[in-house]
Design an enzyme around this catalytic site. Sequence first.
Site, PDB file in Angstrom:
ATOM      1  N   GLU A 251       0.111  -1.048   5.671  1.00 52.30           N
ATOM      2  CA  GLU A 251       1.164  -0.660   6.603  1.00 52.30           C
ATOM      3  C   GLU A 251       1.147   0.833   6.868  1.00 52.30           C
ATOM      4  OE1 GLU A 251       5.250   0.685   7.814  1.00 52.30           O
ATOM      5  OE2 GLU A 251       4.042   1.261   6.087  1.00 52.30           O
TER       6      GLU A 251
ATOM      7  N   ASP B 150       0.844  -1.202   0.000  1.00 47.86           N
ATOM      8  CA  ASP B 150       0.000   0.000   0.000  1.00 47.86           C
ATOM      9  C   ASP B 150       0.874   1.245   0.000  1.00 47.86           C
ATOM     10  OD1 ASP B 150       0.804  -0.492   2.757  1.00 47.86           O
ATOM     11  OD2 ASP B 150      -0.612   1.070   3.343  1.00 47.86           O
TER      12      ASP B 150
END
EC number: 3.4.11.4
Length: 417
Positions: free
Chosen positions: A175, A80
């Site tokens: 994350e 991400d």
Amino acid sequence: MQHIIDRFISYVIIDTESDPNSETTPSTQKQWVLANKLVEELKAIGMQDVTIDDKSYIMATLPSNVDYDVPTIGFISHFDTSPDFCGANVKPQIIRDYDGKDIVLNAAKNIILSPNYFKDLLQYKGQTLITTDGTTLLGADDKAGITEIVTAMEFLINTPEIKHGKIRVGFTPDEEIGRGAHHFDVEKFGADWAYTMDGSQVGELEYENFNAAGAKITFKGKSVHPGYAKGKMINSMLIANDFMNQLPSGETPEETKGYEGFFHVHHLTGSIEETVLELIIRDHNKKKFEKRKKLIEKIARKINKKFAKQFGEDIVITEVKDQYYNMKEKVLPVKHIVDIAEKAMKELDIKPLIKPIRGGTDGSQLSYKGLPCPNIFAGGHNFHGKYEYVPAESMQKAVEVIVKIAELTALEESAKK
């Protein structure tokens, strides 16, 4: 080198921005696009036991090619990108043989990546830089890490004369919003230890990070016509301002470095009757961290006492929640895993930069879940914004470090036989 550049660009052009306001995992559906691509790519290069679960956590195995026992090691990155800046329609620019001068990211908007401001650029004169076009972030955090892990595994598969034990790789969502390790199945991963490839410049090797907490503080008030407000109005915004003024001066992110902790007010909304302040609390030292949290409560009690008679109940309501802890406590007992990474860098003529992380990684949470997990450089700079860039040579060096760690781990065990 071109192979690394092409792989990296194929990842960053896919929008994988995470969303802190979502309650799903992954937090955005678009993260599945890259996740599914990675699964197919891992299979294509010859990785085994490639899996993806219902929350998009990816794991795969490179089997050992030696006939003696070697610890199973892992390499982990997240796919991400930060919601702090636009991650859609990324258009990477490739600057070959960088000349050390200003780089025009976007002429129309006069956006310049300049070594006069970003002095680290001068380290990479003569190298190939990958930058943004000035309208988005790049996504080197942490698609550079993914690129390096996949490339290293591909290299080991194609170079069987390099001996190594069993290697596990893991790619995670979310994350950037602090959830990357929340659903990571450490037992399924099955590694003795791992490394996150999520640092910045070449040589970074980190096994200390902040202890972290978040605080949401609500201030109540009473709205009365301002012409007749004496002794009656209570302006919650002014109380919030009083609260902030009682925090220690000089202990903010912009005024601290190294091991120095801070309070960071990052969100403030208010009206006369209610103001909500959100801040984060950071410190490497556990005792100082606890002291910082207690200070929040102490200031709240002081203000509540001041307004007890006039307001009749608590006028300040605090919610303080721990987020993650310093991985040092879990890594020091197995310090040899840091030593192996340091040795790998030195053998590759890379100067190790061992320093504390002024933040957190998946590794900090994973270490507390039973998987000791130091952090290694991925090569990028200026994460989470339009000035982000990564030298292709840095990604190549990270690939070499991964390979060398795998090789050294096997050699050390061989030497014990």
